[in-house]
Write an enzyme that holds these catalytic residues in place. Structure first.
Site, PDB file in Angstrom:
ATOM      1  N   ARG A  54       0.847  -1.202   0.000  1.00  0.00           N
ATOM      2  CA  ARG A  54       0.000   0.000   0.000  1.00  0.00           C
ATOM      3  C   ARG A  54       0.876   1.244   0.000  1.00  0.00           C
ATOM      4  O   ARG A  54       1.971   1.249   0.543  1.00  0.00           O
ATOM      5  CB  ARG A  54      -0.884   0.044   1.257  1.00  0.00           C
ATOM      6  CG  ARG A  54      -1.821  -1.133   1.449  1.00  0.00           C
ATOM      7  CD  ARG A  54      -2.443  -1.059   2.841  1.00  0.00           C
ATOM      8  NE  ARG A  54      -3.298  -2.206   3.131  1.00  0.00           N
ATOM      9  CZ  ARG A  54      -4.626  -2.176   3.101  1.00  0.00           C
ATOM     10  NH1 ARG A  54      -5.242  -1.072   2.769  1.00  0.00           N
ATOM     11  NH2 ARG A  54      -5.335  -3.242   3.381  1.00  0.00           N
ATOM     12  N   GLY A  89      -7.865   7.009  -1.162  1.00  0.00           N
ATOM     13  CA  GLY A  89      -8.259   6.493  -2.466  1.00  0.00           C
ATOM     14  C   GLY A  89      -7.426   7.000  -3.621  1.00  0.00           C
ATOM     15  O   GLY A  89      -7.671   6.637  -4.764  1.00  0.00           O
ATOM     16  N   ARG A 129      -5.958   6.819  10.983  1.00  0.00           N
ATOM     17  CA  ARG A 129      -5.592   8.171  10.541  1.00  0.00           C
ATOM     18  C   ARG A 129      -6.622   9.142  11.086  1.00  0.00           C
ATOM     19  O   ARG A 129      -7.736   8.740  11.464  1.00  0.00           O
ATOM     20  CB  ARG A 129      -5.545   8.262   9.018  1.00  0.00           C
ATOM     21  CG  ARG A 129      -6.853   7.949   8.330  1.00  0.00           C
ATOM     22  CD  ARG A 129      -6.679   7.855   6.832  1.00  0.00           C
ATOM     23  NE  ARG A 129      -7.906   7.406   6.171  1.00  0.00           N
ATOM     24  CZ  ARG A 129      -7.973   6.967   4.930  1.00  0.00           C
ATOM     25  NH1 ARG A 129      -6.880   6.909   4.197  1.00  0.00           N
ATOM     26  NH2 ARG A 129      -9.119   6.584   4.400  1.00  0.00           N
ATOM     27  N   HIS A 152     -15.675   5.328  -1.746  1.00  0.00           N
ATOM     28  CA  HIS A 152     -14.853   6.401  -2.305  1.00  0.00           C
ATOM     29  C   HIS A 152     -15.629   7.704  -2.443  1.00  0.00           C
ATOM     30  O   HIS A 152     -15.185   8.772  -2.008  1.00  0.00           O
ATOM     31  CB  HIS A 152     -14.302   5.967  -3.666  1.00  0.00           C
ATOM     32  CG  HIS A 152     -13.503   7.027  -4.365  1.00  0.00           C
ATOM     33  ND1 HIS A 152     -14.064   7.887  -5.281  1.00  0.00           N
ATOM     34  CD2 HIS A 152     -12.206   7.368  -4.253  1.00  0.00           C
ATOM     35  CE1 HIS A 152     -13.138   8.719  -5.717  1.00  0.00           C
ATOM     36  NE2 HIS A 152     -11.998   8.425  -5.114  1.00  0.00           N
ATOM     37  N   CYS A 209     -12.150  46.353   2.527  1.00  0.00           N
ATOM     38  CA  CYS A 209     -13.561  46.082   2.212  1.00  0.00           C
ATOM     39  C   CYS A 209     -13.747  45.454   0.829  1.00  0.00           C
ATOM     40  O   CYS A 209     -14.865  45.353   0.345  1.00  0.00           O
ATOM     41  CB  CYS A 209     -14.394  47.357   2.317  1.00  0.00           C
ATOM     42  SG  CYS A 209     -13.890  48.664   1.195  1.00  0.00           S
ATOM     43  N   TYR A 255      -9.625  45.969  11.009  1.00  0.00           N
ATOM     44  CA  TYR A 255     -10.762  45.114  10.696  1.00  0.00           C
ATOM     45  C   TYR A 255     -10.732  44.690   9.233  1.00  0.00           C
ATOM     46  O   TYR A 255     -10.054  45.283   8.401  1.00  0.00           O
ATOM     47  CB  TYR A 255     -12.091  45.814  11.009  1.00  0.00           C
ATOM     48  CG  TYR A 255     -12.414  46.986  10.103  1.00  0.00           C
ATOM     49  CD1 TYR A 255     -13.076  46.803   8.891  1.00  0.00           C
ATOM     50  CD2 TYR A 255     -12.049  48.286  10.456  1.00  0.00           C
ATOM     51  CE1 TYR A 255     -13.368  47.875   8.054  1.00  0.00           C
ATOM     52  CE2 TYR A 255     -12.322  49.356   9.627  1.00  0.00           C
ATOM     53  CZ  TYR A 255     -12.981  49.150   8.426  1.00  0.00           C
ATOM     54  OH  TYR A 255     -13.252  50.200   7.594  1.00  0.00           O
TER      55      TYR A 255
END
Length: 886
Positions: free
Chosen positions: A97, A106, A341, A457, A837, A857
């Protein structure tokens, strides 16, 4: 084989590694080593390091020293297992693997049962006393090896297998007997010889080295590259290779294989969640070939194994202080762990898990904030299907990834990618997905499959991407060749509209009504923790009371940009606005504006009521006036039609005057033309009306006991004299009204000259707001619309630009000018309030720049407010960590 590179070690036995060796051993190898050190039931094996794969990538061949290390490691494995690799007596079989340092579910290729051939399969049959089991293992191995190593499409094997199944009238592989399996194997081997021009390799060592090389090569296969690109994973990490002694879940009903999450990855609920298959092997669950059973059914079918699984799951979650995704196999009643995992989870689950783990004392609030990706919150803020009305689902499947999506049906990943790239909303409909479909999943709004379970998957990848997904929809019959599907008597053609609900598993024909999301207690508490940490304020870009209400509910601390032109463009007001534009004198214009004044005032009153107690930054009119008139080409066509119809002179005169005025206002480059402060200076009556409306609205709400803090923003200033003149006008209006409460007058910094003369402007302006949309255009010399339509995709795919600068702020160019503006402004006016902004105010990476640059901000669209709150907190935590390291 390649020459020795002088590397001291490429291969590490599981007992030699730790979880901290992730970069060297990959995530899977490091975790297998860690579980081995914890004394958990892990089949023995070894890991070939990522350095070996990078050396292979560099040289194009396996180093000789690596071959020697593999042989030594296999000898050690033979001793540990009491078996012999390639021997018909107690043969040692292994799995091969991949395992990258970053989880890529996958994406890479797996081979099971390696070491089988015509001799060892007989030995396996004799040892197990089950010839069918041994032949089933060989069948699986030939198919995996033929696909992964030799590149034969998996569909070619599946067709042979399906044909044999159909021939004996069975539905599943495990129902095939010894004779049928021999027939399948013989057909596989014949096809292999025909395709490859040679027989299937019998030498186990040839098999092993071929498999290792195939895993190295798979690092650069198309689906792995697409996945890395989508998730921002470096190509330079490489993949490790894990070689592990086989354990068998397909020895009979006492065996099985499964995947379990230590908490529900869809909701975050603290309960074991997963699926298993009895009498099955490794890839059967995640491949979606058979529909598995809920793991809680093991309480009844395998109670002792289930208790072991509960204990192991609890230990691993505590050890890693995170939710785990565990792959397991049961061999004759004994539990073995093949992988653990950190679990992929939905955004809703991520927030709840982070919240609950803090409440449980497992992690700190700061750790919790760092575990949730700000962008993932967007999934929680989008509409879902309105379930209150008449609903008639045409089909139901498993709710694999929550959220709702509507779109046109496509049946191939290529079509999904193509349509998605063109801006179309599509639903990818497949029997099941495979790693080869990754590009289509990226391009689709949602995924619907007829087969597979909650850990297949499609489910895992969709959850990771935050896309709605319904799997295992057994009522759905898909005809890929003819691009259609059926549910009972109902036909679904390519291009038909479908809606899927990944929360309930329902599938609806057509486009359904959606409702706004409801934020949970966990979500609100989590964002409160973010607010306790961040130093950057978060405001909203909002032009209407409705937008402002949404923003306030999401935690906005004020409005950072109210674009008044949107108020002008409402159809009910357009006639008055056009009368103002058409005026032939200042007096006429003023009279027209007097009709607009009460409308504008009422707009601000409602906005101020909604934002009571908070600052509201109002940008005075910015776009050129021609945007409020009909399109010139449309007017020309209307005039031609009127002439052709013999219209009267009065009607013609009105239309011709409108056309003439629109023509006179037309500009070669409107973005750089008569707009913003230039419009305010040449048509001061417009700005005077707007300022009066602001002050009168402010006094109106104050009479109601509502405190409001307006900030009047003058756009597109490039010279301090522009600002000085318009600021004087604002003060004049304030004096005319009298008794006007506290307010600020500042400017939008959106052209390069304003950045480099910021000190001069700050001598007059009381705040700065960086308008990064226009600033990016003027710094790059790009027209945003033209760039994104004509060449931006090319620039990004060819690597000329790393990011679209209109999506992620360009720190090198635009950012440098912003820093210059901040430094110059604050050098002149200490404590100058500074924000941003543009649309960058809602992008986490751009927010991080704003934090580092020392802004006060950011301001973004209402639905980006929670994202900005979390991103600002994470930036603050990152800064703390960096300062501690210095």
């Amino acid at each position: 084989m390649g020459e020795d590179t002088g590397r001291s070690q490429y291969v590490y036995r599981f007992e030699e590694g730790t979880r901290d060796m992730r970069e060297l051993l990959g995530g899977k190898g490091a975790n297998l080593a860690e579980m081995t050190r914890m004394g958990l039931p892990v089949p023995p094996g070894f890991t070939i390091s990522t350095e070996a794969s990078m050396e292979y990538r560099r040289a194009g061949r396996i180093p000789e020293s690596l071959v020697g290390e593999i042989r030594e490691a296999m000898e050690s494995l033979e001793t540990a297992r009491g078996r012999s690799f390639g021997s018909p007596e107690r043969p040692l079989l292994v799995s091969v693997r991949s395992g990258a340092p970053v989880s890529m579910p996958g994406m890479m290729d797996t081979i099971l049962n390696l070491g089988l051939n015509s001799n060892t399969v007989a030995g396996l049959a004799a040892e197990s006393g089950d010839e069918r089991f041994a032949l089933d293992c060989l069948r699986r191995f030939i198919q995996m090896y033929g696909n992964v190593v030799s590149g034969i499409p998996v569909g070619d094997f599946e067709r042979i297998l399906g044909s044999v199944r159909d021939g004996v009238g069975v539905a599943s592989d495990y129902e095939l007997g010894v004779g049928e399996l021999r027939q399948v194997i013989d057909s596989y081997l014949a096809m292999y010889r025909k395709r490859m021009g040679r027989g299937f390799p019998e030498d186990p060592w040839e098999q092993l080295l071929g498999a290792v090389e195939a895993v190295f090569k798979s690092w650069d296969n198309p689906r792995a590259v697409v996945y890395r690109r989508h998730h921002g994973i470096s190509d330079a990490l490489g993949t490790a290779v894990n070689v592990q002694s086989m354990v068998f879940g397909n020895l009979g009903s006492g065996g099985g294989t499964g995947v379990v999450f230590t908490r529900d990855p869809a909701t975050g609920e603290a309960t074991l969640y997963g699926e298993y298959l009895q009498n099955a092997q490794g890839e059967d669950v995640v491949a979606g070939i058979r529909t598995p059973r809920p793991v809680e059914e093991m309480r009844d079918t395998m109670p002792e194994v289930y208790r072991d699984l509960e204990r192991v799951a609890r230990n691993l979650e505590v050890h890693y202080a995170d939710v785990q995704d565990i792959e397991f196999t049961i061999e004759e009643g004994e539990l073995f762990l093949l992988q653990t995992r950190g679990a992929k989870r939905t955004p809703a689950a991520a927030v709840r898990i982070a919240h609950d783990m803090v409440e449980e004392g497992v992690i700190s609030r700061e750790e919790a904030l760092l575990r949730v990706d700000p962008e993932d919150l967007s999934v929680l803020l989008h509409p879902s299907i309105d379930l209150s009305g008449e609903l008639d689902a045409m089909a139901r499947g498993l709710p694999a990834s929550p959220g709702a999506a509507s779109g046109k049906v496509v049946f191939s990943a290529d079509d999904a990618e193509r349509s998605g790239s063109a801006g179309e909303r599509v639903i990818l409909v497949r029997p099941e997905t495979t790693p080869d479909d990754i590009h289509g999943i990226v391009g689709a709004q949602g995924i619907l499959t007829s087969r597979g379970g909650m850990t297949c998957h499609a489910a895992i990848v969709a959850r990771g991407m935050g896309k709605p997904c319904v799997v295992g929809c057994g009522e759905l019959r898909i005809d890929l060749e003819n691009r259609k599907a059926t549910v009972g008597s109902q036909q679904i053609q390519e291009g038909d509209l479908l809606t899927i609900d990944g929360t309930s598993g329902s599938v609806f024909r057509g486009e359904m009504d959606l409702i706004e999301p409801v934020l949970t207690r966990h979500f609100r508490t989590f964002l409160d923790w973010a607010d306790d940490v961040r130093t950057l304020g978060v405001r909203a870009n909002a032009d209407t009371p409705e937008d402002a209400a949404v923003a306030r509910d999401f935690g906005a601390e004020g409005i950072g940009l109210c674009r008044t032109e949107h108020m002008f463009m409402e159809p009910s007001r357009l006639e008055a606005v056009q009368a103002m534009i058409m005026a032939n004198s200042t007096e006429e214009g003023t009279r027209a504006l007097e009709a607009i004044l009460p409308l504008q005032r009422s707009d601000f009153v409602e906005l101020f009521r909604t934002m009571a107690g908070l600052p509201v930054t109002i940008r005075l009119l910015d776009p050129p006036l021609h945007e409020f008139l009909p399109d010139i080409d449309e007017l020309r066509d209307e005039l031609r039609a009127l002439r052709a119809a013999g219209a009267g002179w009065a009607e013609m005169a009105v239309k011709e005057e409108l056309y003439s005025r629109a023509l006179s206002l037309q500009e070669m480059n409107p973005m750089l033309g008569l707009r913003g402060c230039r419009l305010g200076l040449t048509r001061p009556e417009i700005y005077r009306m707007q300022v009066r409306a602001i002050f009168e609205a402010m006094e109106s709400v104050r009479s109601e006991g509502i405190e409001i803090f307006p900030e009047i923003m003058i756009p597109l200033v490039s010279d301090v004299r522009e600002f000085r003149e318009l600021a004087r006008m604002v003060r004049e209006v304030a004096e005319e009204i009298g008794g006007v409460g506290p307010h600020l007058v500042g400017t939008m910094i959106e052209v390069p000259r304003a950045c480099v003369t910021a000190g001069e402007i700050a001598a007059e302006a009381e705040f700065f707001s960086f308008g990064t949309n226009d600033l990016t255009q003027t710094v790059f010399g790009f027209s945003r619309d033209d760039a994104e339509a004509k060449f931006m995709h090319f620039y990004l795919t060819e690597g000329i630009l790393d990011e679209n600068p209109f999506a992620v702020l360009d720190e090198v160019g635009v950012g440098s000018l912003i820093r210059t503006g901040i430094d110059g402004g604050r050098a002149e006016r200490e404590g100058l309030k500074i924000g941003i902004c543009g649309e960058h105010g809602g992008d986490p990476r751009s927010i991080d720049f704003c934090h580092r640059a020392g802004m006060d901000y950011v301001s973004c669209s209402p639905y980006r407010i929670p994202i900005a709150r979390l991103a600002a907190a994470r930036s603050a935590l990152k800064s703390r960590g960096e300062s501690r390291e210095m």
